[in-house]
Write an enzyme that holds these catalytic residues in place. Sequence first.
Site, short mmCIF file in Angstrom:
data_model
loop_
_atom_site.label_atom_id
_atom_site.label_comp_id
_atom_site.label_asym_id
_atom_site.label_seq_id
_atom_site.Cartn_x
_atom_site.Cartn_y
_atom_site.Cartn_z
N LYS A 133 0.86 -1.19 0.00
CA LYS A 133 0.00 0.00 0.00
C LYS A 133 0.89 1.23 0.00
O LYS A 133 2.04 1.19 0.43
CB LYS A 133 -0.89 0.01 1.24
CG LYS A 133 -2.13 0.89 1.12
CD LYS A 133 -3.26 0.18 0.42
CE LYS A 133 -4.49 1.04 0.29
NZ LYS A 133 -5.66 0.29 -0.20
N TYR A 246 -19.98 7.91 0.27
CA TYR A 246 -20.64 7.82 -1.03
C TYR A 246 -19.63 8.15 -2.13
O TYR A 246 -19.84 9.00 -2.97
CB TYR A 246 -21.88 8.74 -1.09
CG TYR A 246 -22.96 8.15 -1.97
CD1 TYR A 246 -23.48 6.89 -1.71
CD2 TYR A 246 -23.44 8.84 -3.09
CE1 TYR A 246 -24.44 6.32 -2.53
CE2 TYR A 246 -24.41 8.27 -3.91
CZ TYR A 246 -24.90 7.01 -3.62
OH TYR A 246 -25.85 6.44 -4.45
P1 NAD Z 1 -13.33 7.75 -2.13
O1 NAD Z 1 -12.36 8.80 -1.80
O2 NAD Z 1 -13.81 7.63 -3.55
O3 NAD Z 1 -14.63 7.85 -1.21
C1 NAD Z 1 -14.59 7.93 0.18
C2 NAD Z 1 -15.96 8.38 0.64
O4 NAD Z 1 -15.99 8.42 2.07
C3 NAD Z 1 -16.33 9.79 0.17
O5 NAD Z 1 -17.71 9.82 -0.13
C4 NAD Z 1 -16.03 10.65 1.40
O6 NAD Z 1 -16.77 11.85 1.41
C5 NAD Z 1 -16.47 9.69 2.47
N1 NAD Z 1 -15.95 9.97 3.80
C6 NAD Z 1 -14.69 10.32 4.16
N2 NAD Z 1 -14.64 10.47 5.49
C7 NAD Z 1 -15.87 10.20 5.97
C8 NAD Z 1 -16.47 10.16 7.25
N3 NAD Z 1 -15.74 10.44 8.33
N4 NAD Z 1 -17.77 9.83 7.36
C9 NAD Z 1 -18.51 9.54 6.27
N5 NAD Z 1 -18.00 9.55 5.03
C10 NAD Z 1 -16.71 9.88 4.89
O7 NAD Z 1 -12.67 6.37 -1.67
P2 NAD Z 1 -13.08 4.91 -2.08
O8 NAD Z 1 -12.12 4.44 -3.13
O9 NAD Z 1 -14.53 4.83 -2.30
O10 NAD Z 1 -12.67 4.10 -0.75
C11 NAD Z 1 -13.55 3.97 0.36
C12 NAD Z 1 -13.09 2.79 1.21
O11 NAD Z 1 -13.07 1.60 0.42
C13 NAD Z 1 -11.68 2.93 1.79
O12 NAD Z 1 -11.64 2.28 3.04
C14 NAD Z 1 -10.83 2.16 0.79
O13 NAD Z 1 -9.60 1.73 1.33
C15 NAD Z 1 -11.77 1.02 0.49
N6 NAD Z 1 -11.49 0.31 -0.76
C16 NAD Z 1 -11.36 0.98 -1.93
C17 NAD Z 1 -11.13 0.25 -3.09
C18 NAD Z 1 -11.05 0.92 -4.44
O14 NAD Z 1 -11.02 0.19 -5.45
N7 NAD Z 1 -11.07 2.24 -4.52
C19 NAD Z 1 -11.02 -1.15 -3.04
C20 NAD Z 1 -11.17 -1.79 -1.81
C21 NAD Z 1 -11.41 -1.04 -0.68
#
Ligand code: NAD
Length: 442
Positions: A133, A246
Amino acid sequence: MCIRELPVTLEGAEHNKYASNMLQVINVQSQSSVYEKALEPLRETAKILDLHESIVKVLSEPEKTLIVSLPIRMDDGQIEVFTGYRVRHNTARGPAKGGIRYHPNVCLDEVKALAYWMTLKNGVVGLAYGGGKGGITCDPKKMSKAELERLTRSYASAIARFIGPNLDVPASDVGTDSQMMGWFMDEYIKIVGQSLPSIITAKPLSIGGSKGRETATGRGTFFVTVEAAKAFSMPLKGASVSIQGYGKVARPVAQYLYDVGCKIVAVSDSTGGAYNAKGMHPLKLVEHKKSTGSVKGFPGSIEIGVVDPITVDCDVLIPAALENQITEKNAHEVKSKLLIEEANGPTTPEADKILRKKGVIVIPDILANAGGVTVSYFEWVQNRMGYYWTEEEVDEKLKTVMVKAFTDTYETCKEHEVDMRTGAYTLSISRLVDAMKALGRI
Ligand code: NAD
C-alpha cells in the site's frame, strides 16, 4: 504505535497547510494504533492454525517500508514538502499489490495496516499477489489539478525503484483516481524507458485499463452480499440498506442493491448524511452530490451526521468510508442483521466483539471489498498478455472469483466453528503460510 514516524510527520505538519490535520492525527494515532488493531485477529487465527509465535512475528512486520519527502511547487509559487509512503507487507504469493491513498490522515502506521490487509485480501480471493500500500499525507480537496499532477509525478519518481510490474503494483484508493494513475504511469515509463502499463492498475481504459474496473469493488461487494443473504437466509428484496460514505466504492454497490429491490435508506459523506425510510434513488443521490458537493439536503430526506448511517434502523449496513468507524462507542447501537465491510478496517476489534455478541453477521473487508483488487489483477494480466477482455468476460470472471471466495470462507467457518472474519483470516493465512513454507522463508 506511530511513535517511530513522529519526527518525520511533525516536521511536515508544522510547515504544510495542505496537510493541516496531521498534528491532530498524530495525537490520535499515538494513543491507538490502526496497525496494532489490524493485527489483533491474527492472534486468534494463529491459535486455530497452531502457528508458532515466530511465524506470527514474521507476518506482523512488513517486508519493506519506504518514506519519501516530496517538495512540490504550489500554484502560488511557494514550495511545500509532503511525506509519501510505500509499504510492501508480503510477497510470498506474488508481487505486492495495493492502492495509493491521498488523505490528511495518512501516516506510516495506517499504510502498514492497509498493506497487511492487502496481503490477507489477496489470499482470501486466491490471487497470485502479495500485499502492499502507499499514500501521501495531503488534502487533495484543497489542491488544484496541476498541484495534484506535480505531486503524483514526484511520488512516482520517488518510489519508482521500489516498485515494478513483478514486484509491487500500485492502484487507486481514497482520494486518488484513474487520471492520477495515468500521470503515475507516464512518469514511471519515462524513468524506465519502456512501455509498461502493468506497473499500475485502475488506469483509464485508453492506456490499458480494464473494462469493469471502476465499478469492480462495488460489484464484488454486491456478489458477496447476495451470497451472504443466501447463506444466512435473509431476503434482499425489500431489505433496507444504510451506507457510510458515497465515493468510488459506495456508489456502485448502492446501485446494484437498488436494482435487486433493496431500499437505500441512509448515506453519508465527509460533509453530512441523508436519511429517508422510504428509500433514495442512488443515481439521483450522485447527481445531487455532483451539483451541491454533498449528499446532505437530498430532496425528501432528513439530514443526519457523517457517522449516523452506522446506527440507523436497517437490514444491511455497509461502511464504505474509512477505518475505525464502528467502535465500542457505537457498536451497541448497530441495528442491522448483516454488516458488509466495503471500507478497509471499518470495525475496531472491540466493536467486533460487541457485534458478535449481538449476533450481527459481519462479512469482513478482506472478503467483501476484494472485487477491486480482483479486477486490478485482471487488468494486470491483460496488460501482460496485450489482449483485452469484454466487460461481460470481466464480470463473469469476477463473479466466479467472489462466489468461490465466499464459499471457501463459509466452509472454513463451518469447519472451525468460527465467525466470518476469523474464517477469512484462517483461510488466507493458511494459504500464505503454505507459500512461505514452500519458499523456505519460515
Ligand atoms: P473515495 O475517496 O472515492 O470515497 C470515500 C468516501 O468516504 C467519500 O464519499 C467521502 O466523502 C467519504 N468519507 C470520508 N470520510 C468520511 C467520514 N468520516 N464519514 C462519512 N463519510 C466519509 O474512496 P473509495 O475508493 O470509495 O474508498 C472507500 C473505502 O473503500 C476505503 O476504506 C478504501 O480503502 C476502500 N477500498 C477501496 C477500493 C477501491 O477500489 N477504490 C477497493 C477496496 C477497498
